[in-house]
Design an enzyme around this catalytic site. Structure first.
Site, short mmCIF file in Angstrom:
data_model
loop_
_atom_site.label_atom_id
_atom_site.label_comp_id
_atom_site.label_asym_id
_atom_site.label_seq_id
_atom_site.Cartn_x
_atom_site.Cartn_y
_atom_site.Cartn_z
CB THR A 108 -21.51 0.35 5.04
OG1 THR A 108 -21.80 -1.03 4.78
CG2 THR A 108 -20.25 0.74 4.30
CB SER A 553 -1.81 4.79 -11.59
OG SER A 553 -0.80 4.22 -10.77
CE LYS A 596 -1.34 7.05 -7.33
NZ LYS A 596 -1.87 6.68 -8.65
#
Length: 678
Positions: A108, A553, A596
């Protein structure tokens, strides 16, 4: 510490060593004068009209044909992108000479900002450090600091003085040897003359070694520096960080090396009046961190041998100046293992700053991302320039990698890897420019090891694929998961109800969080169904889950499969789903929804159910947008309404769930006039 130490006689110091200005005079110099463009400066291009009126395109309105049209800032500080808060702190720290602790994800810009900091520091204040022989105690060499550039002059003057002395002694030696040999010939005893001449020769050579010991050791030489020093000591051992004294195997008999000549500077000494950068600060051993604290606190640190079995362990110099700015960096876990006293010193004498992972997607930031690509091409020096379409594709990838809609990733190291791979592909083809197709090819070739392993597993998994995308099946749902960071996969989940004792049994190598999610689902089942499950066992199976299940999930998928099995209502196999679930049936956000959804599209599934909270995170590739319908939901009743088939039974179940949910909402509503929790 004074600028000069008294070291006794220095016969060759006939050099003007007074600095042109006092060291403190340059402290008032504003760092902003060192950088005309400021931090993260605006993007300059070769055209007069560089920004279009409409800035909503992928390049933020830049009117360019390739990265060749973008001017790359000369100074490193002007190339920093997206870390405004950190940049401002670096500016202040450079001006006031403060330490900084940088915490953030890899890539970063922590090391880049640390290097940029050296360009804000004045180089007129640099010093050379000399180590002198101590005639009183050879194991305690003396230290002297002089303005930069003077150290070489002093050493050269000492060497010239030593050379003259050695020349005079050599002439005297040969004169004496000639006289001795002549006298021995005169008296007729030539053997005695040769022996006497050899003794004289060895005596003079031994004396010359003592003369050479008077030449100082130039420990730190900043004569040719144009900027303040930058020392990266990440992972350095104690000697490289704190300095060392080389071992001398010949410690007597006139063959030993003077102790001051064996002294080696450490990173903390080389960074004097500059920047000392330490990445992964928590990996530095405790002893080194403690010595580092001393160097920061005192501004000086003596050099000694780091190995207790070395002859250097007997040597310890006078304190050597260590007036550096320390920039320590690390990931989020660095704070856990960092020495608390060292962190306290940084915080007490400087700043702590957190680096963002993403930034809002705005036209100005898109222009800076285009400049980032130009910077990478310029820095590498071998890559073809990127076309406009190639730049747009890289910016699209930056949007996807952010994981948040309306944001761009700030992990530039990984994004720079994509740029270099795309450029390498274009260069291998002898292409004049790097095109969009090269970037698309690079996206496949630059995947991490974890992602490649996940892709290999998914490929093998597909050979024995048992997923379904049509028809209705009781107790079977298409769940969605992510492997390797960004590889989606469809994972069927099956549920079956048998006579038993009210147990919920789940198989598939479930980790702790996944097991907890199953328990939450069991609470939902008891609340939202008419069935008495005290005399039933609920079996939940994650099919082909060889690598295990980690997160929660799959909670929505589990609940749907179990409710379907209890109510004996089929589930539409052309629907896939993902989402966490609260004990009241609220659908909660999860990670990796984009990957997904793409996995479901690849399996020819038409509908994907996701949490409404994740709606803004969907950034699927254009090729999948027409293949799949994404349906955001906020409650389990909405999931069942979409996933279940069989109108009378489904409608009755969904209506019952909605009535229960409404009653729960009224039950938990805060009465008017009730005190709010503090």
């Amino acid at each position: 510490m004074s600028n000069e130490r008294d070291t006794g006689e220095h016969p060759a110091d006939g050099v003007d060593e007074s600095p042109e200005r006092e060291p403190g005079d340059v402290e008032d110099q504003s760092p902003s004068e060192e950088s005309d463009g400021g931090f993260g400066s605006d993007v300059d291009v070769e055209f007069d009209a560089d920004i279009a009126d409409e800035e909503d395109d992928l390049l933020g309105g830049l009117k360019i044909e390739s990265t060749d049209d973008i001017k790359v800032p000369e100074k490193l500080v002007d190339q920093v992108i997206g870390q405004d808060h950190a940049q401002e702190i670096v500016r202040k720290a450079a001006k006031q000479r403060r330490h900084i602790l940088m915490i953030g994800s890899p890539g970063t810009g922590k090391s880049m900002l640390a290097k940029a900091m050296t360009q804000l520091l004045p180089n007129e204040d640099l010093q050379d450090v000399l180590i002198y022989h101590n005639p009183d105690d050879g194991n305690e060499p003396k230290v002297r600091t002089v303005p930069s550039g003077k150290g070489e002059q002093i050493v050269d003057a000492h060497k010239e003085e030593a050379r003259k002395r050695n020349t005079m002694r050599t002439i005297l030696m040969w004169l004496i040897i000639i006289v001795i040999l002549g006298y021995s010939l005169f008296i007729g005893n030539i053997l005695l003359g040769i022996i006497a001449a050899a003794i004289i020769y060895l005596a003079f050579k031994y004396a010359n070694r003592g003369s050479d010991a008077m030449v100082p050791n130039l420990l730190i030489n900043n004569a040719d520096r144009t900027t303040a020093p930058f020392e990266d000591v990440t992972g350095a051992h104690a000697g490289a960080l704190l300095g060392d004294v080389r071992h001398d195997p010949f410690q007597s008999g006139g063959m030993e090396t003077p102790s001051h000549d064996r002294v080696e500077a450490g990173g903390i000494h080389k960074a004097h009046r500059g920047v000392l950068f330490i990445d992964e600060i928590n990996t530095l051993d405790v002893r080194s961190q403690q010595h580092l604290m001393t160097a920061i606190q005192e501004g000086e640190f003596a050099i000694t041998g780091q190995s207790e079995r070395s002859s250097g362990a007997m040597v310890q110099t006078e304190p050597v100046p260590t007036d550096f700015i320390m920039v320590a960096a690390g990931n989020r876990d660095a704070l856990e293992n960092m020495h608390p006293a060292l962190r306290s010193r940084i915080k007490g004498y400087g700043y702590e700053v957190f680096f963002d992972d993403t930034i809002e997607d705005e036209p100005e930031m898109r222009r800076k991302y285009a400049r980032f690509i130009a910077q990478e091409v310029d820095r590498d020096g071998r890559l073809p320039h990127f076309t406009r379409q190639a730049i747009e594709e890289v910016i699209l990838e930056a949007k996807r990698r952010s994981g948040r809609k309306g944001h761009l990733t700030l992990e530039f190291r990984n994004l720079g890897g994509l740029v270099r791979v795309a450029g390498d592909i274009a260069r291998a083809e002898d292409a004049e420019f790097t095109t969009r197709q090269h970037v698309l090819d690079a996206k496949d070739r630059s995947r991490s090891i974890e992602q490649q392993l996940a892709d290999t597993f998914i490929e093998r998994y597909s050979d024995y694929d048992i997923s379904m995308n049509e028809g209705g099946v009781v107790g079977r749902v298409n769940g969605l998961a992510v492997m390797g960071g960004d590889s989606g996969i469809v994972k069927p989940i099956m549920a079956e109800v048998t006579q038993g004792h009210g147990e919920v049994i789940a198989t598939g190598k479930l980790q702790e969080i996944a097991q907890e999610s199953v328990q939450n689902v069991s609470a939902i089942i008891k609340k939202f169904t008419n069935k008495d499950i005290n005399e039933m066992d609920v079996h939940i199976q994650f099919l082909q889950s060889y690598e295990g299940v980690e997160g929660d999930s799959a909670s929505v998928s589990i609940a749907t499969a179990v409710i379907s099995a209890l109510e004996e209502i089929p589930i539409d196999q052309n629907v896939a789903m993902t989402g966490s679930l609260s004990v009241r049936g609220d659908v909660l956000p999860v990670g990796g929804v984009t990957h997904k959804i793409e996995a479901a599209a690849k399996s020819d599934i038409d509908t994907v159910i996701i949490p409404k909270s994740n709606e803004q995170d969907v950034m699927i590739e254009d090729e999948y947008k027409e293949q799949v319908e994404v349906v955001p939901v906020s409650h389990i009743s909405e999931v069942l309404e979409i996933a279940l088939v069989g109108e009378p039974e489904k409608d009755g179940l969904v209506d019952r769930l909605k009535n229960i949910t409404t009653a729960l909402d009224r039950e938990h509503q805060v009465p008017s006039g009730s005190p709010t929790p503090q």
